[in-house]
Design an enzyme around this catalytic site. Structure first.
Site, short mmCIF file in Angstrom:
data_model
loop_
_atom_site.label_atom_id
_atom_site.label_comp_id
_atom_site.label_asym_id
_atom_site.label_seq_id
_atom_site.Cartn_x
_atom_site.Cartn_y
_atom_site.Cartn_z
N CYS A 1 0.87 -1.18 0.00
CA CYS A 1 0.00 0.00 0.00
C CYS A 1 0.91 1.23 0.00
O CYS A 1 1.48 1.59 1.02
CB CYS A 1 -0.90 0.01 1.23
SG CYS A 1 -1.98 1.45 1.29
N LEU A 2 1.08 1.81 -1.18
CA LEU A 2 1.97 2.95 -1.33
C LEU A 2 1.35 3.88 -2.36
O LEU A 2 1.23 3.51 -3.54
CB LEU A 2 3.35 2.47 -1.77
CG LEU A 2 4.47 3.48 -1.89
CD1 LEU A 2 4.74 4.15 -0.55
CD2 LEU A 2 5.74 2.80 -2.39
#
Length: 187
Positions: free
Chosen positions: A85-86
């Site tokens: 999750c970036l």
């Protein structure tokens, strides 16, 4: 750039000519694994991960798909799937970025500056917010257990290793008894 495929080829070549170990999958350049080392002066220092990269047909206009193949304890990485999750990869990707940015900037920043308020791993996020020292200890335990170069698929075997093949369960480092050691019970 004249076409996305030329840009993709150039970016993959640039990554292959860098200090990263790149292993293509199915002899193509749209799927490959990259050996990634944890950033210095972080709890991840000394860890080595194999990162799976898949490039969409529209790369660089669409972001690459990035995932950790061996386990990592991090609030923004799903422990089971390795999904990351970036924002810069998932939502705010730009064709100005290239694959070297992912490995030299984005992933090191992810490990250096976790965001526990937007977790994929709730256990890691919760522990980080409650007890940073205990969180860092658990990160180091995971590094020791799952992120050693000799544990990577395709890593050269040490001379002292036997010729026996290891099972998928042994390679992934998971067994029923691991749940007790790590303190994590599967749902």
């Amino acid at each position: 750039m004249s076409s996305p495929s030329k840009r993709r080829d150039m970016d993959v070549m640039k990554l292959m000519m860098s200090d990263y170990t790149v292993e293509t999958i199915n002899d193509g350049i749209t799927e490959f694994n990259v050996e990634f080392h944890g950033p210095k002066e972080s709890p991840y220092e000394g860890g080595v991960w194999k990162i799976r990269v898949e490039l969409p047909d529209a790369y660089p206009y669409k972001s690459p798909s990035i995932g950790f193949l061996n386990k990592i304890f991090h609030p923004n990485v799903d422990e089971l799937s390795g999904s990351v999750c970036l924002d810069v990869i998932n939502q705010s990707w730009s064709p100005m970025f290239d694959l070297l940015n992912v490995f030299e900037v984005f992933l090191p920043q992810l490990l250096l500056y976790p965001n526990p308020s937007d977790p994929l791993n709730g256990d890691a996020a919760s522990l980080m917010m409650k007890d940073k020292n205990q969180y860092e200890q658990k990160v180091k335990e995971y590094c020791e257990r799952y992120a050693k170069k000799e544990n990577l698929i395709g890593a050269p075997k040490d001379e002292s290793d036997s010729d026996e093949e290891i099972s998928e369960e042994e390679y992934s480092g998971r067994s029923d008894s691991d749940d007790e050691v790590v303190g994590h019970a599967d749902p």
